[in-house]
Design an enzyme around this catalytic site. Structure first.
Site, PDB file in Angstrom:
ATOM      1  N   VAL A   8     -19.438   5.246 -23.964  1.00 56.93           N
ATOM      2  CA  VAL A   8     -20.475   4.550 -24.189  1.00 56.93           C
ATOM      3  C   VAL A   8     -20.650   3.768 -22.616  1.00 56.93           C
ATOM      4  CG1 VAL A   8     -21.494   2.597 -25.406  1.00 56.93           C
ATOM      5  CG2 VAL A   8     -20.109   3.975 -26.685  1.00 56.93           C
ATOM      6  N   ASN A  20     -23.182   1.585 -19.712  1.00 59.79           N
ATOM      7  CA  ASN A  20     -23.833   0.210 -19.719  1.00 59.79           C
ATOM      8  C   ASN A  20     -24.460   0.416 -18.264  1.00 59.79           C
ATOM      9  OD1 ASN A  20     -23.876  -2.657 -19.018  1.00 59.79           O
ATOM     10  ND2 ASN A  20     -23.532  -2.686 -21.193  1.00 59.79           N
ATOM     11  N   ALA A  21     -25.897  -0.357 -18.079  1.00 57.48           N
ATOM     12  CA  ALA A  21     -26.286  -0.525 -16.989  1.00 57.48           C
ATOM     13  C   ALA A  21     -25.540  -1.081 -15.924  1.00 57.48           C
ATOM     14  CB  ALA A  21     -27.725  -1.454 -17.080  1.00 57.48           C
ATOM     15  N   CYS A  22     -24.650  -2.159 -16.524  1.00 56.64           N
ATOM     16  CA  CYS A  22     -23.565  -2.574 -15.520  1.00 56.64           C
ATOM     17  C   CYS A  22     -22.492  -1.578 -15.476  1.00 56.64           C
ATOM     18  CB  CYS A  22     -23.114  -4.145 -16.018  1.00 56.64           C
ATOM     19  SG  CYS A  22     -21.938  -4.700 -14.782  1.00 56.64           S
ATOM     20  N   CYS A  38     -14.657   4.542 -22.119  1.00 59.36           N
ATOM     21  CA  CYS A  38     -14.521   6.086 -22.119  1.00 59.36           C
ATOM     22  C   CYS A  38     -14.241   6.368 -23.910  1.00 59.36           C
ATOM     23  CB  CYS A  38     -13.321   6.234 -21.488  1.00 59.36           C
ATOM     24  SG  CYS A  38     -13.425   6.127 -19.750  1.00 59.36           S
ATOM     25  N   GLU A  64     -11.772   7.943 -24.924  1.00 59.48           N
ATOM     26  CA  GLU A  64     -10.463   8.048 -25.362  1.00 59.48           C
ATOM     27  C   GLU A  64     -10.065   6.579 -25.804  1.00 59.48           C
ATOM     28  OE1 GLU A  64     -10.451  10.845 -21.660  1.00 59.48           O
ATOM     29  OE2 GLU A  64     -11.572   9.165 -22.753  1.00 59.48           O
ATOM     30  N   CYS A 106      -9.364   9.822 -17.377  1.00 63.26           N
ATOM     31  CA  CYS A 106      -9.434   8.981 -16.141  1.00 63.26           C
ATOM     32  C   CYS A 106      -8.125   8.280 -16.147  1.00 63.26           C
ATOM     33  CB  CYS A 106     -10.644   7.936 -16.141  1.00 63.26           C
ATOM     34  SG  CYS A 106     -10.193   6.651 -17.232  1.00 63.26           S
ATOM     35  N   CYS A 153      -7.709   5.574 -18.819  1.00 60.21           N
ATOM     36  CA  CYS A 153      -7.383   5.990 -20.260  1.00 60.21           C
ATOM     37  C   CYS A 153      -5.945   6.617 -20.286  1.00 60.21           C
ATOM     38  CB  CYS A 153      -8.455   7.248 -20.561  1.00 60.21           C
ATOM     39  SG  CYS A 153      -9.782   6.455 -20.979  1.00 60.21           S
TER      40      CYS A 153
END
Length: 167
Positions: free
Chosen positions: A68, A70-72, A78, A80, A112, A115
């Site tokens: 999910v 986000n603009a920031c 992630c 996971e 990553c 995660c």
């Protein structure tokens, strides 16, 4: 796939699933398939990089997660970590395996660093299935993904007794 008896509401059908007892290979293929299904729920308008995860608990419940964004950018989550957080928030702390899916064709998706550490919080010896878009996979463990890692047990290890006061 059978929806969990714990919550028969259709809105949770993409979050928690149980599966009948199957062979180990069949369980792996099912988990990988579910990770690819979870990828369909990805909210990735910025990177266009969809990721899904399917996490199997010791009692064979499966929690799905997707990335999910986000603009920031740094506030994105992630797949996971989403799946693990769902499981933990429902009281589960021990896991058998997680499968991770993306749209990559030529290489296996790999978690990553964040995660990897998040998975490590819940043990080193559970399986991680890295997949390609054609459902092929590479099996690893959390320990292989994050060797010589730092975990919860390290917090209780003996430390210096004479810590300098200027720290």
């Amino acid at each position: 796939l059978h929806q969990s008896e714990a919550d028969p509401s259709p809105k949770r059908a993409n979050q928690l699933r149980t599966t009948p007892a199957r062979s180990p290979i069949s369980e792996v293929k099912d988990l990988i398939h579910q990770s690819h299904e979870a990828k369909k729920f990805s909210y990735s308008p910025y990177s266009k990089f969809r990721v899904g995860a399917a996490l199997r608990t010791l009692d064979d419940r499966v929690f799905l997660g997707c990335n999910v964004e986000n603009a920031c950018y740094n506030l994105g989550v992630c797949a996971e970590r989403n799946a693990i957080a769902k499981a933990v928030s429902d009281g589960f702390r021990q896991f058998k395996a997680i499968a991770i899916a993306s749209d990559l064709n030529d290489q296996f998706i790999s978690p990553c660093g964040g995660c990897r550490q998040f998975m490590r919080e819940f043990g080193c010896d559970w399986e991680v299935y890295l997949t390609k878009s054609d459902f092929s996979y590479k099996k690893m463990t959390v320990a292989e993904l994050l060797p010589d890692s730092f975990g919860p047990e390290d917090l209780s290890k003996k430390k210096m007794s004479n810590i300098p006061s200027n720290l």
